[in-house]
Design a protein around this motif. Structure first.
Motif, PDB file in Angstrom:
ATOM      1  N   ALA A  84       0.790  -1.406   0.013  1.00  0.00           N
ATOM      2  CA  ALA A  84      -0.045  -0.086  -0.070  1.00  0.00           C
ATOM      3  C   ALA A  84       0.775   1.230  -0.047  1.00  0.00           C
ATOM      4  N   MET A  85       1.958   1.383   0.686  1.00  0.00           N
ATOM      5  CA  MET A  85       2.722   2.437   0.790  1.00  0.00           C
ATOM      6  C   MET A  85       3.592   2.547  -0.521  1.00  0.00           C
ATOM      7  N   VAL A  86       4.159   1.431  -1.166  1.00  0.00           N
ATOM      8  CA  VAL A  86       4.403   1.542  -2.521  1.00  0.00           C
ATOM      9  C   VAL A  86       3.570   2.324  -3.403  1.00  0.00           C
ATOM     10  N   ALA A  87       2.163   1.766  -3.388  1.00  0.00           N
ATOM     11  CA  ALA A  87       1.123   2.213  -4.469  1.00  0.00           C
ATOM     12  C   ALA A  87       0.974   3.755  -4.019  1.00  0.00           C
ATOM     13  N   SER A  88       1.000   3.824  -2.735  1.00  0.00           N
ATOM     14  CA  SER A  88       0.893   5.544  -2.579  1.00  0.00           C
ATOM     15  C   SER A  88       1.573   6.513  -3.123  1.00  0.00           C
ATOM     16  N   THR A  89       2.957   5.926  -3.662  1.00  0.00           N
ATOM     17  CA  THR A  89       3.905   6.750  -4.231  1.00  0.00           C
ATOM     18  C   THR A  89       3.527   7.265  -5.614  1.00  0.00           C
ATOM     19  N   GLY A  90       2.557   6.293  -6.175  1.00  0.00           N
ATOM     20  CA  GLY A  90       2.215   6.340  -7.687  1.00  0.00           C
ATOM     21  C   GLY A  90       2.988   5.379  -8.317  1.00  0.00           C
ATOM     22  N   ALA A  91       3.646   4.422  -7.789  1.00  0.00           N
ATOM     23  CA  ALA A  91       4.498   3.466  -8.640  1.00  0.00           C
ATOM     24  C   ALA A  91       3.380   2.454  -9.042  1.00  0.00           C
ATOM     25  N   GLY A  92       3.824   1.834 -10.116  1.00  0.00           N
ATOM     26  CA  GLY A  92       2.545   1.117 -10.697  1.00  0.00           C
ATOM     27  C   GLY A  92       2.845  -0.504 -10.643  1.00  0.00           C
ATOM     28  N   TYR A  93       4.467  -0.639 -10.427  1.00  0.00           N
ATOM     29  CA  TYR A  93       4.736  -2.109 -10.403  1.00  0.00           C
ATOM     30  C   TYR A  93       5.722  -2.277  -8.844  1.00  0.00           C
ATOM     31  N   VAL A  94       5.753  -3.632  -8.856  1.00  0.00           N
ATOM     32  CA  VAL A  94       6.829  -4.198  -7.777  1.00  0.00           C
ATOM     33  C   VAL A  94       7.408  -5.442  -8.226  1.00  0.00           C
ATOM     34  N   ILE A  95       8.622  -5.524  -8.214  1.00  0.00           N
ATOM     35  CA  ILE A  95       9.528  -6.625  -8.518  1.00  0.00           C
ATOM     36  C   ILE A  95       9.278  -7.514  -7.231  1.00  0.00           C
ATOM     37  N   ILE A  96       9.078  -8.985  -7.362  1.00  0.00           N
ATOM     38  CA  ILE A  96       8.710  -9.777  -6.423  1.00  0.00           C
ATOM     39  C   ILE A  96       9.676 -10.985  -6.681  1.00  0.00           C
ATOM     40  N   GLY A  97      10.230 -11.405  -5.510  1.00  0.00           N
ATOM     41  CA  GLY A  97      11.077 -12.641  -5.709  1.00  0.00           C
ATOM     42  C   GLY A  97      12.369 -12.721  -6.913  1.00  0.00           C
ATOM     43  N   HIS A  98      12.909 -11.543  -6.649  1.00  0.00           N
ATOM     44  CA  HIS A  98      14.380 -11.746  -7.347  1.00  0.00           C
ATOM     45  C   HIS A  98      15.167 -12.531  -6.589  1.00  0.00           C
ATOM     46  N   SER A  99      15.942 -13.256  -7.628  1.00  0.00           N
ATOM     47  CA  SER A  99      17.150 -14.067  -7.063  1.00  0.00           C
ATOM     48  C   SER A  99      17.803 -13.636  -5.955  1.00  0.00           C
ATOM     49  N   GLU A 100      18.254 -12.319  -5.934  1.00  0.00           N
ATOM     50  CA  GLU A 100      18.895 -11.902  -4.812  1.00  0.00           C
ATOM     51  C   GLU A 100      18.037 -11.655  -3.337  1.00  0.00           C
TER      52      GLU A 100
END
Ligand code: PGA
Length: 253
Positions: A84-100
């Motif tokens: 929800a915090m990410v979305a509140s910045t106006g971001a539309g995407y989130v990377i999930i499960g990067h190998s790092e």
């Protein structure tokens, strides 16, 4: 036709000033040059999201991504950032499960399924990363391994939810190593992923999901990779930190 997406993953790079300078260079190039409608995503550290979003919001086809989000909604979880915090910045995407994140933060398939739910609940488009180690590739079980990652973290979703996903195939042996999967190796895996999704949800859904390739993708190899029928773009680490290289990759379709 599926959406073409080129997403940069800045990882742990760039102070706020440096990030804003990079984003501004990229936005100017994307505005001035022919990018054929390719969607450009900038995966910045959390603290840059709101400022980079503000700087790029008027440039068509540029979107912002966080590199992770919490499994929790809110509460006493010091250092965490919720979807929800990410979305509140106006971001539309989130990377999930990067190998790092899987490797250094012990993120399990189950935990990633929860993060996917959090992202979707907050109207973020998850860029779900999957990929095998060199050892698994050499044992010849790489397709099963990657399909299992997808089963475990994504197959609880309904068809309607699944339609909102982007998948990134990133062979771990190709990330930051300068060693790219050949266009054929990448195409074979992308096809296997798409068939796996079709087996669960049907061709109509599988054919709409953008599958990005990641792992030492550069201006010199992007064109050959993106020419493959099941490769719909890239998730770019190192080369996303140089505006000219990154935008040249964007223009590789
Ligand atoms: P790389 O990283 O382009 O530096 O190999 C890709 C990634 O980890 O997303």
């Amino acid at each position: 036709m599926r959406k073409h997406i080129v997403a940069g993953n800045w990882k742990l790079n760039n102070t706020l000033d440096q990030g804003l300078a990079l984003a501004s260079e990229i936005a100017n190039m994307v505005a001035d040059e022919v990018t054929n409608g390719t969607e450009v995503v900038l995966g910045t550290p959390y603290i840059h999201l709101a400022a980079v979003q503000k700087l790029t919001q008027k440039t068509a086809n540029i979107h912002i991504a966080a590199q992770d989000c919490s499994t929790h909604e809110s509460g006493a979880y010091t250092g965490e950032v919720s979807a929800a915090m990410v979305a509140s910045t106006g971001a539309g995407y989130v990377i999930i499960g990067h190998s790092e994140r899987r490797e250094y933060h012990n993120e399990s398939d189950e935990m990633l399924a929860t993060k996917i739910n959090m992202a979707l609940k907050n109207s973020l488009t998850p860029i779900f990363c999957c990929g095998e180690s060199l050892q698994i590739r050499e044992s010849g079980t790489h397709e099963n391994y990657v399909c299992q990652q997808i089963t475990e973290s994504l197959f609880h979703l309904s068809a309607n939810e699944f339609k909102n996903l982007v998948i990134a195939y990133e062979p771990i042996w190709a990330i930051g190593t300068g060693k790219t999967a050949s266009a054929q190796q990448a195409q074979d895996m992308h096809k296997a992923i798409r068939n796996h999704i079709a087996g669960k949800l049907g061709n109509a859904i599988a054919d709409t999901i953008p599958i990005l390739y990641g792992g030492s993708c550069k201006p010199t190899n992007a064109q050959e990779l993106f020419a493959q029928p099941d490769i719909d773009g890239g998730l770019i680490g190192g080369a996303s930190l140089k505006s000219r290289d990154f935008v040249d990759i964007v223009k590789s379709f």
